[in-house]
Design an enzyme around this catalytic site. Structure first.
Site, short mmCIF file in Angstrom:
data_model
loop_
_atom_site.label_atom_id
_atom_site.label_comp_id
_atom_site.label_asym_id
_atom_site.label_seq_id
_atom_site.Cartn_x
_atom_site.Cartn_y
_atom_site.Cartn_z
N ARG A 14 41.49 41.98 34.92
CA ARG A 14 42.69 42.74 34.54
C ARG A 14 43.25 43.41 35.80
NH1 ARG A 14 42.62 45.99 29.22
NH2 ARG A 14 44.83 45.60 29.53
N ASN A 36 51.07 53.12 33.17
CA ASN A 36 50.32 53.34 31.93
C ASN A 36 50.82 52.31 30.92
OD1 ASN A 36 48.35 54.93 30.47
ND2 ASN A 36 50.05 55.63 29.20
N LYS A 37 50.22 52.33 29.74
CA LYS A 37 50.55 51.35 28.70
C LYS A 37 52.06 51.24 28.51
CE LYS A 37 48.28 49.23 26.98
NZ LYS A 37 48.04 47.86 27.53
N ARG A 92 38.10 48.33 26.80
CA ARG A 92 39.42 48.47 27.42
C ARG A 92 39.60 49.94 27.83
NH1 ARG A 92 40.80 51.60 24.36
NH2 ARG A 92 42.63 52.06 25.59
N GLY A 93 40.71 50.20 28.51
CA GLY A 93 40.93 51.55 29.01
C GLY A 93 40.40 51.63 30.45
N ALA A 94 41.17 52.31 31.30
CA ALA A 94 40.90 52.25 32.74
C ALA A 94 39.45 52.61 33.10
CB ALA A 94 41.87 53.19 33.45
N ASP A 114 46.72 54.16 34.26
CA ASP A 114 45.85 53.08 34.71
C ASP A 114 45.83 52.96 36.23
OD1 ASP A 114 45.03 51.59 32.07
OD2 ASP A 114 47.09 52.28 31.88
N GLN A 155 46.74 50.18 20.07
CA GLN A 155 45.61 51.04 20.45
C GLN A 155 45.74 52.44 19.86
OE1 GLN A 155 47.29 49.08 22.57
NE2 GLN A 155 46.02 48.35 24.25
#
Ligand code: MRU
Length: 370
Positions: free
Chosen positions: A94, A259-260, A54-56, A249, A208
């Site tokens: 995603r 972002n998150k 995960r993570g951009a 992201d 996270q």
């Protein structure tokens, strides 16, 4: 970065079998450090969708290696068509991070319509995927260098006291191929002997911050405290936060940043309390086709079960998932929110720090000027 003294990236090819992609399983962290093998496009699709990676930046690199596996799997006379089909599958995993489409399109551009033997095409796909992963690591290393100046300036004012930095979610090396974005300047400052301390938002619903950012920072020796997501405002009011840095992201051409979920709340609160709020991102996270992030950026809505259940390690040492609400209560689970550019102090990129406006961004990215 190092894990127990050994250098790891988050994704690589297996030494004994270069048709196998290996990743650190982020679902198992922080309780278990586990490496898993991914051998098919379907494995990669599932790893991205179910957040083993995960993570951009890491999503982009994983998709790039997915395209390499697609090249290995492609039929004899249907190479280009099979690659296109894999690109569609991977892009659908995603929707919010721009790095995913950026990486898949880069591989498609390099491979489709290409002459050569099957072995040559596979080798070209492997090289392209590796160069996307290398570029991600290099972007992040440079972000650390540029962001360090922001922390150094604050450290000077604090005269030896620790600079308190709040971060949300995980934008460390686990979210990229190496170094990270929001955490890269923090590692650079810490390694230079500048006293820093990090407030780590737990980052509900998937935590996270608690499971990944806390694990990373502690592993590197950076002082931190884990805080509930809703504590940041209180800390800012009391002067206990000198700086907020988060990742992103997708960032539009005028500087609106997805972002998150929960980042927007922190940005508004930082503005109210005069705390500088920076977004750190690699060039691959810009989406120059978009301007108004609130209206245009697609926001992923995930399974409500991620909100209703929480998982962790019980006191007796088993990993368990438990329901935290009444049985029949419905939930909603948006993965991201958008912080309008007006709340952002600066965008820390691999090319330098950009003012969050179209003019400011175009100074660093003149090739995207209209
Ligand atoms: O849903 P995730 O864990 O893939 O979230 C993406 C992120 O890692 C965060 O939004 C992060 O802060 C952006 S930088 C990778």
């Amino acid at each position: 970065m190092n894990v127990n003294g050994r250098h790891f990236r988050t994704i690589w090819l297996k030494e004994s079998d270069p048709r196998v992609v290996q990743i650190i399983n982020q679902q198992a962290l922080p309780h278990k450090f586990e490496i898993i093998d991914l051998s098919t496009v379907e494995d990669i699709r599932r790893a991205i969708k179910d957040m083993y990676v995960r993570g951009a930046g890491l999503i982009g690199a994983a998709a790039a290696y997915g395209m390499y596996l697609a090249a290995c799997e492609a039929g004899k006379g249907t190479f280009d068509r099979d690659l296109l089909a894999a690109a569609g599958i991977l892009k659908n995993t995603r929707p919010t991070a721009s790095n995913l489409a950026w990486a898949v399109d880069a591989i498609l551009a390099a491979l489709t319509g290409r002459e050569g033997t099957r072995a040559q095409k596979e080798e070209a796909a492997r090289r392209e995927a590796a160069s996307i992963a290398d570029a991600d690591a290099e972007f992040c290393r440079n972000i650390g260098h540029h962001g360090l100046a922001v922390i150094e300036a604050l450290a000077e004012k604090k005269k030896g006291e620790a600079v308190n930095i709040l971060t949300h979610c995980n934008a460390g090396w686990l979210a990229f191929v190496d170094y990270g974005t929001a955490l890269s300047p923090i590692y650079a400052a810490f390694d230079k002997g500048i006293p820093v301390h990090v407030w780590v938002d737990e980052t509900r619903p998937r935590n996270q911050g608690a499971s990944l950012t806390a694990w990373e920072l502690a592993g590197h020796g950076v002082p931190l405290d884990l805080i509930p997501d809703n504590a940041g405002g209180h800390l800012m009011q009391r002067g206990m936060v000198d700086l907020v840095i988060t990742g992103a992201d997708r960032v539009t051409r005028r500087g609106d940043a997805a972002n998150k979920i929960g980042t927007y709340l922190k940005a508004v609160t930082a503005e109210e309390n005069g705390v500088p709020f920076y977004i750190a991102l690699p060039s691959s996270t810009f989406d120059f086709t978009m301007k108004d992030g609130v209206r245009e950026i697609p926001i992923e809505e995930r399974d409500p079960e991620e909100v209703r259940y929480i998982s962790g390690k019980t006191r007796s040492g088993t990993i368990a998932s438990v329901l935290i609400c009444p049985e029949a209560v419905p939930a909603r689970n948006w993965g991201f929110d958008v912080t309008p550019a007006r709340y952002i102090t600066g965008l820390i990129t691999d090319r330098g720090i950009a003012e969050p406006s179209e003019a400011g961004i175009m100074k660093l990215y003149p090739e995207a000027s209209l």
